[in-house]
Design an enzyme around this catalytic site. Structure first.
Site, PDB file in Angstrom:
ATOM      1  N   ASN A  79      17.366  15.361  50.137  1.00 38.30           N
ATOM      2  CA  ASN A  79      18.318  16.660  50.250  1.00 38.30           C
ATOM      3  C   ASN A  79      18.187  17.591  49.148  1.00 38.30           C
ATOM      4  O   ASN A  79      18.210  17.141  47.903  1.00 38.30           O
ATOM      5  CB  ASN A  79      19.777  16.425  50.609  1.00 38.30           C
ATOM      6  CG  ASN A  79      20.108  15.735  51.933  1.00 38.30           C
ATOM      7  OD1 ASN A  79      19.305  15.793  52.789  1.00 38.30           O
ATOM      8  ND2 ASN A  79      20.928  14.765  51.929  1.00 38.30           N
ATOM      9  N   GLU A 133      21.155  23.693  46.868  1.00 40.12           N
ATOM     10  CA  GLU A 133      22.254  24.335  47.967  1.00 40.12           C
ATOM     11  C   GLU A 133      23.518  24.529  46.858  1.00 40.12           C
ATOM     12  O   GLU A 133      24.293  25.472  47.281  1.00 40.12           O
ATOM     13  CB  GLU A 133      22.677  22.813  48.706  1.00 40.12           C
ATOM     14  CG  GLU A 133      21.356  22.786  49.779  1.00 40.12           C
ATOM     15  CD  GLU A 133      21.677  21.461  50.428  1.00 40.12           C
ATOM     16  OE1 GLU A 133      22.303  21.415  51.626  1.00 40.12           O
ATOM     17  OE2 GLU A 133      21.235  20.466  50.034  1.00 40.12           O
ATOM     18  N   HIS A 187      12.286  40.135  58.199  1.00 39.63           N
ATOM     19  CA  HIS A 187      13.247  39.602  59.250  1.00 39.63           C
ATOM     20  C   HIS A 187      12.961  38.040  59.630  1.00 39.63           C
ATOM     21  O   HIS A 187      13.168  37.473  60.609  1.00 39.63           O
ATOM     22  CB  HIS A 187      13.100  40.209  60.639  1.00 39.63           C
ATOM     23  CG  HIS A 187      12.979  41.738  60.497  1.00 39.63           C
ATOM     24  ND1 HIS A 187      14.036  42.236  60.779  1.00 39.63           N
ATOM     25  CD2 HIS A 187      12.076  42.791  60.061  1.00 39.63           C
ATOM     26  CE1 HIS A 187      13.870  43.718  60.427  1.00 39.63           C
ATOM     27  NE2 HIS A 187      12.681  44.174  60.135  1.00 39.63           N
ATOM     28  N   TYR A 208      49.320  45.811  26.617  1.00 41.96           N
ATOM     29  CA  TYR A 208      49.037  44.466  27.058  1.00 41.96           C
ATOM     30  C   TYR A 208      50.348  43.933  27.931  1.00 41.96           C
ATOM     31  O   TYR A 208      51.481  44.473  28.076  1.00 41.96           O
ATOM     32  CB  TYR A 208      49.150  43.309  25.787  1.00 41.96           C
ATOM     33  CG  TYR A 208      49.155  41.932  25.985  1.00 41.96           C
ATOM     34  CD1 TYR A 208      48.052  41.129  26.146  1.00 41.96           C
ATOM     35  CD2 TYR A 208      50.292  41.345  26.428  1.00 41.96           C
ATOM     36  CE1 TYR A 208      47.950  39.939  26.646  1.00 41.96           C
ATOM     37  CE2 TYR A 208      50.144  39.932  26.598  1.00 41.96           C
ATOM     38  CZ  TYR A 208      48.839  39.269  26.845  1.00 41.96           C
ATOM     39  OH  TYR A 208      48.920  37.976  27.224  1.00 41.96           O
ATOM     40  N   SER A 258      49.085  28.504  27.996  1.00 36.10           N
ATOM     41  CA  SER A 258      47.842  28.746  28.531  1.00 36.10           C
ATOM     42  C   SER A 258      46.947  27.711  27.716  1.00 36.10           C
ATOM     43  O   SER A 258      45.533  27.685  27.743  1.00 36.10           O
ATOM     44  CB  SER A 258      47.240  30.283  28.087  1.00 36.10           C
ATOM     45  OG  SER A 258      47.555  30.516  26.836  1.00 36.10           O
ATOM     46  N   LYS A 310      41.413  34.533  31.456  1.00 33.25           N
ATOM     47  CA  LYS A 310      40.471  33.334  30.777  1.00 33.25           C
ATOM     48  C   LYS A 310      39.595  32.481  31.433  1.00 33.25           C
ATOM     49  O   LYS A 310      38.359  32.139  31.460  1.00 33.25           O
ATOM     50  CB  LYS A 310      41.261  32.718  29.602  1.00 33.25           C
ATOM     51  CG  LYS A 310      41.281  33.588  28.388  1.00 33.25           C
ATOM     52  CD  LYS A 310      42.334  32.947  27.283  1.00 33.25           C
ATOM     53  CE  LYS A 310      43.111  34.260  26.737  1.00 33.25           C
ATOM     54  NZ  LYS A 310      43.855  35.377  27.620  1.00 33.25           N
ATOM     55  N   GLN A 363      46.729  37.080  30.494  1.00 33.97           N
ATOM     56  CA  GLN A 363      46.343  35.742  30.014  1.00 33.97           C
ATOM     57  C   GLN A 363      45.657  34.833  31.210  1.00 33.97           C
ATOM     58  O   GLN A 363      44.689  34.194  30.973  1.00 33.97           O
ATOM     59  CB  GLN A 363      47.517  34.804  29.936  1.00 33.97           C
ATOM     60  CG  GLN A 363      47.437  33.556  29.478  1.00 33.97           C
ATOM     61  CD  GLN A 363      48.829  32.879  28.987  1.00 33.97           C
ATOM     62  OE1 GLN A 363      49.300  33.244  27.988  1.00 33.97           O
ATOM     63  NE2 GLN A 363      49.341  32.119  29.959  1.00 33.97           N
ATOM     64  N   ASN A 388      48.056  40.011  20.583  1.00 33.44           N
ATOM     65  CA  ASN A 388      47.437  40.786  21.504  1.00 33.44           C
ATOM     66  C   ASN A 388      46.138  41.305  21.027  1.00 33.44           C
ATOM     67  O   ASN A 388      45.089  41.314  21.915  1.00 33.44           O
ATOM     68  CB  ASN A 388      48.109  42.139  21.936  1.00 33.44           C
ATOM     69  CG  ASN A 388      49.464  41.773  22.477  1.00 33.44           C
ATOM     70  OD1 ASN A 388      49.657  40.610  22.916  1.00 33.44           O
ATOM     71  ND2 ASN A 388      50.267  42.836  22.736  1.00 33.44           N
TER      72      ASN A 388
HETATM   73  N1  ARG Z   1      48.033  33.712  25.340  1.00 29.73           N
HETATM   74  C1  ARG Z   1      48.116  34.987  25.498  1.00 29.73           C
HETATM   75  C2  ARG Z   1      46.896  35.828  26.218  1.00 29.73           C
HETATM   76  O1  ARG Z   1      45.876  34.784  26.497  1.00 29.73           O
HETATM   77  C3  ARG Z   1      47.903  35.695  24.160  1.00 29.73           C
HETATM   78  C4  ARG Z   1      48.475  37.047  23.910  1.00 29.73           C
HETATM   79  C5  ARG Z   1      49.999  36.883  24.020  1.00 29.73           C
HETATM   80  N2  ARG Z   1      50.641  38.121  23.838  1.00 29.73           N
HETATM   81  C6  ARG Z   1      51.992  38.366  24.248  1.00 29.73           C
HETATM   82  N3  ARG Z   1      52.382  39.388  23.990  1.00 29.73           N
HETATM   83  N4  ARG Z   1      52.660  37.169  24.810  1.00 29.73           N
HETATM   84  O2  ARG Z   1      46.949  36.728  26.874  1.00 29.73           O
END
Ligand code: ARG
Length: 465
Positions: free
Chosen positions: A285, A290, A156, A317, A23, A325, A322, A110
């Protein structure tokens, strides 16, 4: 590259799998929050004598140096280290040696990642709030300028009744004020400190969660470690608030597109917020409007992505999380950009003077006022409505409008009409007669402007200017 979790593994990770699970390409934007959280965690570990003061100082010095590297864009990211947390920790150990490994005591990625998102969103929500304020202020100033401008109101998308342009603009201010309240409200649920939940069960180390919270300026701690590491409600709520905000903006944008068309011709957008056509030289435009309208789609999409991500997810978790994000980041970017551009577009736009005959282009904008006129004379409103309907029908047949029908013709339809009907059905009289709280009469609109100025703490211009 040795992974921080490599202990129990014999084979190396598949290359594609490594890319797939990384990530770092997007969570790198959390670096400052990750370091901020780590510094606080480290200070707490030292305060509770879980690590020594000397180790803590070393770690914090290392973290601050890493922060500099990020700021100078010198930090070297490594995809094999998966995410921002492991990239920073690995660099820390590179810089200060094995003592860097003590930072992660009593912590898991986590709870760390939850903390980072909370710190990040807390900051971004404040910015969104400021931008909503700025935009609202622009609209209030514009509304104040147009407390004498009459425009047709629509239902309307048909000409309905005359209203003040200020009143119409203030409708959007009301929406934005509610949006603002929603963002203020979600802050309460973002602003909660999850560290200490560790992987899911809490930690066996004698940590002081309250101290960490104090250092990071959190008023509250999460109360259940399992919930803390798997909760993303606060992010869903942020995206939901954003979706509602974008829905409001998209409605306004739609009107701006219409108003700037030659058919309406109410509004001249500035060159700085419009674009030309590569084939039709005359075109100007309303791209900004838009695009904001269009971008509401991705913000709704982000909300749905998060809801779907969380649906049926077992505790606690899971790596699915992940995926939270990118939708969060994209929502933040889109909302902030849309508000900034919208504000600039409106500030630089100019409402044109609309001649009265174009306000009442249908010729029947004040038909309801005829019905009201008759009802005020004691005729039951339903009957008054019927007579007015006959009046409109007559006009359409005789190719007339309410502007040029004569008293004689009116009297032919109903003996209840007398000369004063004509004063009654002017656009201005129609507007000013809606003198009910929340109505479009200038008096009422000024009441609302004052209320909103006060609410948004905007100082009104001294009167007489
Ligand atoms: N990159 C992970 C996320 O964004 C961080 C947490 C990872 N935890 C794990 N147990 N692999 O969720």
């Amino acid at each position: 590259m040795k992974k921080p979790w490599s202990g129990r593994f014999k084979q190396s990770t598949d290359k594609l799998m490594e890319q797939f699970s990384a990530s770092i390409s997007f969570d790198r934007r959390l670096y400052a929050y990750d370091i901020q959280g780590s510094i606080a965690h480290c200070q707490m570990l030292a305060k509770c004598s879980i690590i020594s003061q000397a180790d803590s100082k070393k770690i914090i010095r290392g973290l601050k140096r890493i922060l500099k590297e990020f700021e100078l864009e010198q930090f070297k990211f490594d995809d094999r280290l998966e995410d921002i947390h492991m990239n920073i920790e690995s660099r820390l150990t590179q810089l200060i040696g094995p003592v860097g490994g003590k930072l992660h005591t009593a912590r898991s990625r986590n709870d760390q990642v939850c903390l980072d998102i909370r710190l990040y969103l807390r900051n971004e929500v404040e910015e969104v709030l400021q931008q909503i304020n700025a935009f609202t202020k622009t609209l209030l100033i514009l509304a104040r300028k147009h407390t004498d401008t009459i425009v047709p109101g629509f239902t309307h998308m048909q000409q309905a009744q005359p209203v003040l342009l200020a009143h119409h603009l203030l409708a959007y201010v009301e929406m934005l004020v509610r949006d603002r309240e929603r963002f203020q409200d979600v802050l309460k649920r973002i602003n909660i400190m999850p560290l200490g939940s560790a992987a899911l069960a809490g930690t066996a180390f004698p940590i002081d969660r309250k101290y960490t919270a104090k250092l990071l300026n959190f008023p509250e701690l999460t109360h259940n470690s399992i919930d803390a590491v798997s909760d993303r409600d606060f992010a869903i709520e942020f995206c939901s608030n954003s979706a509602i905000l974008m829905m409001h903006l998209s409605r306004f944008c739609e009107e701006i597109v219409l108003w700037s068309s030659s058919e309406f011709d109410w509004l001249e957008l500035s060159d700085s917020y419009t674009t030309g056509s590569s084939i039709m030289p005359q075109k100007k435009n309303p791209d900004a409007a838009e695009l904001i309208r269009g971008k509401s789609g991705r913000v709704y999409g982000n909300l749905l992505t998060l809801l779907t991500l969380m649906k049926s997810l077992p505790l606690a978790y899971n790596k699915d999380l992940q995926e939270d994000k990118e939708p969060i980041f994209d929502t933040v970017d889109t909302v902030k950009m849309s508000l900034t551009i919208f504000n600039g577009m409106i500030k630089s736009a100019r409402f044109k003077k609309i001649p009265l005959h174009r306000v009442d282009i249908s010729g029947f904008l004040t038909a309801t006022d005829i019905a009201d006129y008759l009802a005020k004379k004691g005729i039951p409103f339903r009957l008054a409505h019927e007579i007015t309907g006959q009046t409109v029908a007559y006009c359409l047949e005789a190719k007339k409008t309410l502007h040029n029908i004569t008293l004689k013709e009116l009297k032919n339809i109903s003996s209840n009409f007398s000369k004063d009907v004509f004063d009654h059905i002017t656009l201005d009289n129609s507007v000013q007669s809606k003198n009910v709280y929340g109505g479009t009469a200038k008096k009422q609109v000024l009441v609302q402007i004052a209320r909103l100025n006060k609410k948004l703490k905007i100082k009104p211009k001294p009167s007489g200017k």
